[in-house]
Design a protein around this motif. Structure first.
Motif, PDB file in Angstrom:
ATOM      1  N   PRO A  26       0.808  -1.221   0.000  1.00 19.47           N
ATOM      2  CA  PRO A  26       0.000   0.000   0.000  1.00 19.47           C
ATOM      3  C   PRO A  26       0.840   1.269   0.000  1.00 19.47           C
ATOM      4  O   PRO A  26       0.866   2.028   0.960  1.00 19.47           O
ATOM      5  N   ARG A  27       1.548   1.490  -1.083  1.00 18.88           N
ATOM      6  CA  ARG A  27       2.349   2.703  -1.199  1.00 18.88           C
ATOM      7  C   ARG A  27       1.491   3.835  -1.762  1.00 18.88           C
ATOM      8  O   ARG A  27       0.449   3.623  -2.362  1.00 18.88           O
ATOM      9  N   PHE A  28       1.998   5.049  -1.548  1.00 17.64           N
ATOM     10  CA  PHE A  28       1.407   6.265  -2.120  1.00 17.64           C
ATOM     11  C   PHE A  28       0.008   6.555  -1.583  1.00 17.64           C
ATOM     12  O   PHE A  28      -0.818   7.157  -2.265  1.00 17.64           O
ATOM     13  N   GLN A  29      -0.252   6.130  -0.341  1.00 19.10           N
ATOM     14  CA  GLN A  29      -1.542   6.397   0.276  1.00 19.10           C
ATOM     15  C   GLN A  29      -1.508   7.615   1.197  1.00 19.10           C
ATOM     16  O   GLN A  29      -2.543   8.220   1.459  1.00 19.10           O
ATOM     17  N   ARG A  30      -0.325   7.960   1.692  1.00 16.21           N
ATOM     18  CA  ARG A  30      -0.213   9.076   2.628  1.00 16.21           C
ATOM     19  C   ARG A  30       0.138  10.353   1.882  1.00 16.21           C
ATOM     20  O   ARG A  30       1.005  10.351   0.996  1.00 16.21           O
ATOM     21  N   PRO A  31      -0.492  11.483   2.216  1.00 21.81           N
ATOM     22  CA  PRO A  31      -0.061  12.749   1.620  1.00 21.81           C
ATOM     23  C   PRO A  31       1.319  13.148   2.145  1.00 21.81           C
ATOM     24  O   PRO A  31       1.672  12.830   3.295  1.00 21.81           O
TER      25      PRO A  31
END
Length: 514
Positions: free
Chosen positions: A42-47
């Motif tokens: 789950p990459r690129f989920q956090r701003p």
């Protein structure tokens, strides 16, 4: 001069029962096989977080005054977990300080941590008393440390300082900011514990601005973004797992950008400026965009380059900085571009993602062909040349693992200077890393000065490193010559490897400007 360990010497060490640990200490550091709490999928989920800019507590004609405290706190780095950090003002990364050239910054550092701390402004041109000498430690107010636990070098000395003068409950640092605009950073530099202190979070940006830079049509405000890259290992409860791998270097299997794992940034279709810092303990990067389009690089460690250059990839050793422009108007709305690390595969080969939205936006104007005038230091200006060889040395009796990290075969001695450049002199320093099976990177960092790279392995420096530098990448077999001028400040300073565990285990050298 003693040789770097070779395979025959390794076999000798094997007879002493130490080769397995030595391989761990000197080879490419292994990553723990313990699973982390992060699923790499789950990459690129956090701003992307942006470190806050610290406001001065007061200002007067002598400069701006700041208060920073190192303290323990928690951060929500991993989903559903709390991570204990050691942060400047309790955050990781620490707050960003913005300074103006010619106007001094005064910082009062205090701590509530139960470990010694020292602060170094990396890239700063500072008086020796504000440079962050590793045994000038700061301790919590009222906290007394017995002599046996004082920070010391690996020979058992405390740098020739009595404990009353070495340990303080605060330190006032003055940074004159008398150099050109640049992306600097401040971090811990305490003797023997720098690696763990920085791994736990003691690092922050320090940005110097000037009129030359302000006169250029460069992205500003929310389009001018610092990116602190590092890797970390986590335990199942979300805490940092600091594993120096027998002082080979602490790595990890999670990439953090400004303290967030594999974040994403929503960007407009226009130019952005990114100030990129490799703040890892022992991990190198080679940056590239997944689209294959090049970066436009505008600055190195020491500020603006003479002209912008297009580079498809940028290798970065620990502590190096680069500034690049990315023009997202070249992409369509809805596109995404990944900032990659081409040195790794899988999750460690991806750093963060840019998600592009909206119509194309006119920005700050056309970038000029020339950005800055840089004085070229010529070899004939140098009054002397010094050679420094960085590498491991065997030692069966004093260490376990049976290895220490050395400069010219010597471990750090805080009481002895290995070079004494004269104020105002220009010198050439030649860094060598004898080819060896232990393929770790040794990035030499020279305090006080900026330098220019004259040649790398007999060839011109790489395009991305043709500017003022304070740290360079030195891989196995490399020979790099740099030229520098020692200006304005006398006193004791350091040159050291910026693999922080190598630094903690003796790969430092004192030099005195006389």
């Amino acid at each position: 001069m003693s040789k770097i360990i070779n395979r025959r010497e390794a076999l000798k060490l094997a007879l002493a029962g130490g080769v397995a640990t030595m391989l761990q200490a000197c080879g490419s550091p292994p990553i723990s096989h313990e699973p982390t709490v992060v699923d790499p999928a789950p990459r690129f989920q956090r701003p992307l977080p942006i470190p806050p800019v610290l406001e001065p507590t007061r200002s007067d004609h002598d400069g701006d005054y700041y208060e920073i405290e190192a303290r323990e706190s928690t951060a929500a780095i991993l989903s559903g977990k709390e991570t204990t950090i050691w942060g400047y003002n309790g955050i990781f990364p620490g707050p960003t300080i913005k300074a103006s050239r010619g106007r001094a910054t005064h910082v009062r550092f205090t701590t509530k941590l139960q470990t010694p701390v020292v602060t170094h402004l990396h890239g700063g041109h500072t008086p020796a008393e504000s440079d962050g000498w590793p045994t000038d430690v700061i301790l919590p107010a009222g906290h007394r440390v017995p002599a046996a636990s004082m920070p010391m070098d690996r020979t058992g000395r405390t740098g020739g300082m009595d404990h009353a003068s070495a340990a303080k409950d605060e330190h006032q640092y003055t940074y004159p900011n008398d150099r050109r605009a640049a992306t600097l950073w401040y971090h811990d530099h305490a003797m023997g514990v720098t690696g763990q202190n920085v791994y736990m979070g003691l690092a922050g940006f320090y940005l110097v601005e000037d009129e030359e830079e302000r006169s250029l049509p460069l992205p500003r405000g929310r389009y001018d973004i610092p990116l602190m890259l590092c890797v970390r290992q986590f335990n199942h409860d979300g805490s940092f797992e600091y594993n120096p791998h027998g002082h080979a270097g602490a790595e990890g299997d999670v990439i953090l950008v400004n303290g967030a794992p594999w974040p994403a940034l929503q960007v407009e279709r226009r130019r952005y400026r990114f100030r990129i810092l490799n703040a890892s303990n022992a991990t190198t990067f080679t940056l590239a965009l997944s689209s294959g389009l090049p970066f436009v690089q505008i600055a190195t460690d020491g500020g603006l380059m003479a002209q912008p250059v297009e580079v498809p990839r940028i290798p970065m050793a620990m502590a190096e900085r680069v500034e690049v422009l990315i023009d997202f108007s070249a992409y369509a709305a809805g596109d995404s571009v990944v900032l990659r690390n081409t040195e790794k595969l899988g999750p460690l080969g991806e750093i963060m993602r840019f998600d592009i939205n909206g119509p194309a936006v006119s920005d700050d104007g056309e970038l000029p062909a020339h950005l800055s005038v840089i004085e070229a230091l010529k070899p004939e200006m140098a009054v002397r040349t010094r050679t420094f060889t960085l590498g491991p040395r065997p030692e069966l009796k004093r260490h376990y693992p049976p290895i220490y990290w050395a400069i010219n075969g010597k471990r750090f001695d805080a009481e002895q200077s290995q070079a004494n450049p004269r104020l105002g002199d220009v010198e050439i320093w030649r860094f060598t890393y004898e080819k060896s099976p232990w393929r770790q990177t040794h990035p030499p960092h020279v305090h006080l000065v900026n330098f220019q790279i004259l040649d790398r392995n007999g060839q011109a420096p790489h395009t991305h490193e043709r500017g003022w530098k304070d740290t360079l990448r030195l891989d196995s077999g490399d020979e790099v010559s740099v030229i520098m001028r020692f200006e304005q400040y006398r006193g004791r300073y350091l040159m050291h490897c910026h693999n922080l565990e190598h630094e903690d285990y003796d790969m430092m050298m004192r030099f005195d400007v006389v």
